[in-house]
Design an enzyme around this catalytic site. Structure first.
Site, mmCIF file in Angstrom:
data_model
loop_
_atom_site.group_PDB
_atom_site.id
_atom_site.type_symbol
_atom_site.label_atom_id
_atom_site.label_comp_id
_atom_site.label_asym_id
_atom_site.label_seq_id
_atom_site.Cartn_x
_atom_site.Cartn_y
_atom_site.Cartn_z
ATOM 1 N N SER A 9 5.690 34.822 16.478
ATOM 2 C CA SER A 9 5.939 35.891 17.446
ATOM 3 C C SER A 9 7.364 35.775 17.979
ATOM 4 O O SER A 9 7.716 34.814 18.666
ATOM 5 C CB SER A 9 4.943 35.792 18.607
ATOM 6 O OG SER A 9 5.290 36.736 19.590
ATOM 7 N N HIS A 34 5.684 38.742 13.959
ATOM 8 C CA HIS A 34 4.894 39.444 14.977
ATOM 9 C C HIS A 34 5.853 39.904 16.072
ATOM 10 O O HIS A 34 6.607 39.103 16.636
ATOM 11 C CB HIS A 34 3.824 38.508 15.542
ATOM 12 C CG HIS A 34 2.893 39.178 16.507
ATOM 13 N ND1 HIS A 34 1.827 39.950 16.104
ATOM 14 C CD2 HIS A 34 2.883 39.201 17.865
ATOM 15 C CE1 HIS A 34 1.190 40.417 17.173
ATOM 16 N NE2 HIS A 34 1.820 39.973 18.255
ATOM 17 N N ASP A 36 6.290 41.936 19.626
ATOM 18 C CA ASP A 36 5.562 42.379 20.817
ATOM 19 C C ASP A 36 6.340 43.414 21.609
ATOM 20 O O ASP A 36 7.433 43.135 22.110
ATOM 21 C CB ASP A 36 5.308 41.175 21.739
ATOM 22 C CG ASP A 36 4.255 40.238 21.176
ATOM 23 O OD1 ASP A 36 3.205 40.735 20.737
ATOM 24 O OD2 ASP A 36 4.499 39.016 21.169
ATOM 25 N N MET A 38 6.247 45.664 24.976
ATOM 26 C CA MET A 38 5.586 45.746 26.287
ATOM 27 C C MET A 38 6.296 46.776 27.154
ATOM 28 O O MET A 38 7.536 46.790 27.207
ATOM 29 C CB MET A 38 5.658 44.390 26.978
ATOM 30 C CG MET A 38 5.061 43.263 26.163
ATOM 31 S SD MET A 38 5.303 41.695 27.006
ATOM 32 C CE MET A 38 4.573 40.583 25.801
ATOM 33 N N HIS A 67 3.085 44.943 17.542
ATOM 34 C CA HIS A 67 1.961 44.955 18.488
ATOM 35 C C HIS A 67 2.378 45.760 19.715
ATOM 36 O O HIS A 67 3.194 45.301 20.513
ATOM 37 C CB HIS A 67 1.644 43.483 18.850
ATOM 38 C CG HIS A 67 0.572 43.305 19.864
ATOM 39 N ND1 HIS A 67 0.370 42.098 20.498
ATOM 40 C CD2 HIS A 67 -0.362 44.154 20.366
ATOM 41 C CE1 HIS A 67 -0.642 42.208 21.347
ATOM 42 N NE2 HIS A 67 -1.090 43.449 21.289
ATOM 43 N N MET A 69 1.854 46.959 23.148
ATOM 44 C CA MET A 69 1.148 46.776 24.416
ATOM 45 C C MET A 69 1.679 47.837 25.369
ATOM 46 O O MET A 69 2.377 47.537 26.350
ATOM 47 C CB MET A 69 1.400 45.363 24.953
ATOM 48 C CG MET A 69 0.601 44.306 24.215
ATOM 49 S SD MET A 69 1.249 42.659 24.484
ATOM 50 C CE MET A 69 2.501 42.635 23.225
ATOM 51 N N MET A 138 -6.959 39.395 21.276
ATOM 52 C CA MET A 138 -6.086 38.711 22.226
ATOM 53 C C MET A 138 -6.813 37.479 22.765
ATOM 54 O O MET A 138 -7.908 37.583 23.314
ATOM 55 C CB MET A 138 -5.726 39.637 23.403
ATOM 56 C CG MET A 138 -4.841 40.813 23.047
ATOM 57 S SD MET A 138 -3.340 40.374 22.155
ATOM 58 C CE MET A 138 -2.561 39.238 23.298
ATOM 59 N N ASP A 176 -4.100 36.227 18.612
ATOM 60 C CA ASP A 176 -2.796 36.315 19.271
ATOM 61 C C ASP A 176 -2.847 35.727 20.680
ATOM 62 O O ASP A 176 -3.489 36.290 21.568
ATOM 63 C CB ASP A 176 -2.375 37.795 19.326
ATOM 64 C CG ASP A 176 -0.968 37.975 19.851
ATOM 65 O OD1 ASP A 176 -0.236 36.979 19.996
ATOM 66 O OD2 ASP A 176 -0.590 39.136 20.114
HETATM 67 C C1 DX5 Z 1 1.196 38.104 24.383
HETATM 68 C C2 DX5 Z 1 1.766 38.479 23.047
HETATM 69 C C3 DX5 Z 1 1.780 37.365 22.081
HETATM 70 C C4 DX5 Z 1 2.697 36.243 22.451
HETATM 71 C C5 DX5 Z 1 2.167 34.970 21.850
HETATM 72 O O1 DX5 Z 1 1.148 39.217 25.183
HETATM 73 O O2 DX5 Z 1 1.030 39.545 22.467
HETATM 74 O O3 DX5 Z 1 2.082 37.819 20.759
HETATM 75 O O4 DX5 Z 1 4.016 36.456 22.021
HETATM 76 O O5 DX5 Z 1 2.900 33.901 22.335
HETATM 77 P P1 DX5 Z 1 2.322 32.415 22.385
HETATM 78 O O6 DX5 Z 1 2.038 32.041 20.973
HETATM 79 O O7 DX5 Z 1 3.427 31.649 23.017
HETATM 80 O O8 DX5 Z 1 1.068 32.464 23.218
HETATM 81 ZN ZN ZN Z 2 1.306 40.037 20.303
#
Ligand code: DX5
Ligand code: ZN
Length: 224
Positions: A9, A34, A36, A38, A67, A69, A138, A176
């Site tokens: 990630s 991956h 993310d 947000m 991903h 969010m 999650m 994840d």
């Molecule tokens: C959390 C994200 C994850 C995050 C995982 O909201 O969706 O993908 O980056 O990070 P680690 O592996 O540090 O928990």
């Molecule tokens: Zn993620």
């Protein structure tokens, strides 16, 4: 027959030197990136948008697993696809018309994923599982890297695996949040196909080796 996939990630990467971190992942045994996204509304944090994804696409030699969010993801699907996303995952909790949104993702040529928050039961996907390429469970509350793995995810993986098997669906199970060497074997034994790992890779002394170790875990073999 294929082994499980490992998706570092990039939220945990060094944004002052993405080139170096992407070169490391490109030259590692990792399978996907991956990524993310947000929005500060669906989750209490803001990461980055499609311009950065496009920059990442220019550096990446492996598929981008994006991903989302975000609220109203249907407004941005085509733009993330144009930026280079190969897999686009939306949250069940953010999609009142999930079937339509999955068709929209597939129409762009991307693989369609659905993410479930820790409190959302996997049985809610039973009627639509055949339309989903990937389910992202999650294992932390989304919004931040570096959180602790929620162990209730393990029975959820098993239950989801049963649903997928009963329907003979090609759906992959991705886990994840809080994934590392300490729990990866249990996660894989429960039926997971894709391990997302942020902190446990990028904060490791030797990130390439951390990826190799995650990739090397026995786990289950799945057919594709
Ligand atoms: C959390 C994200 C994850 C995050 C995982 O909201 O969706 O993908 O980056 O990070 P680690 O592996 O540090 O928990
Ligand atoms: Zn993620």
């Amino acid at each position: 027959m294929k082994k499980h996939l490992v998706a570092p990630s990039v939220l945990a990467a060094n944004f002052a030197n993405l080139e170096a971190d992407f070169a490391m992942v490109n030259n590692s045994e990792a399978d996907w990136y991956h990524v993310d996204i947000m929005d500060g509304r669906f989750v209490p944090n803001i990461s980055f948008g499609m311009d950065i994804v496009k920059t990442m696409k220019g550096l990446a030699e492996k598929p981008l697993d994006v991903h989302l969010m975000i609220l109203e993801p249907e407004k941005y699907i085509e733009r993330f696809r144009d930026a280079g996303a190969e897999v686009i995952t939306v949250h069940y909790e953010a999609c009142p018309h999930l079937h339509r949104t999955l068709q929209q993702i597939k129409a762009t040529g991307a693989k369609a994923g659905v993410a479930l928050n820790p409190h959302t039961d996997v049985s809610l996907l039973e009627g639509i599982i055949e339309d989903i390429d990937l389910v992202c469970l999650m294992s932390v509350n989304p919004g931040f890297g570096g959180q602790k793995f929620i162990y209730h995810t393990i029975p959820k993986i098993k239950k989801l695996k049963e649903i997928i098997t009963i329907h003979n669906a090609p759906t992959l199970i991705e886990i994840d949040g809080g994934v590392g060497l300490q729990n990866a074997e249990k996660i894989l034994q429960a039926g997971a196909d894709v391990l997302v790992a942020g902190s446990s890779v990028f904060k490791a002394k030797n990130p390439t080796e951390a990826i190799a170790q995650l990739k090397g875990i026995g786990g289950q073999i799945f057919h594709v």
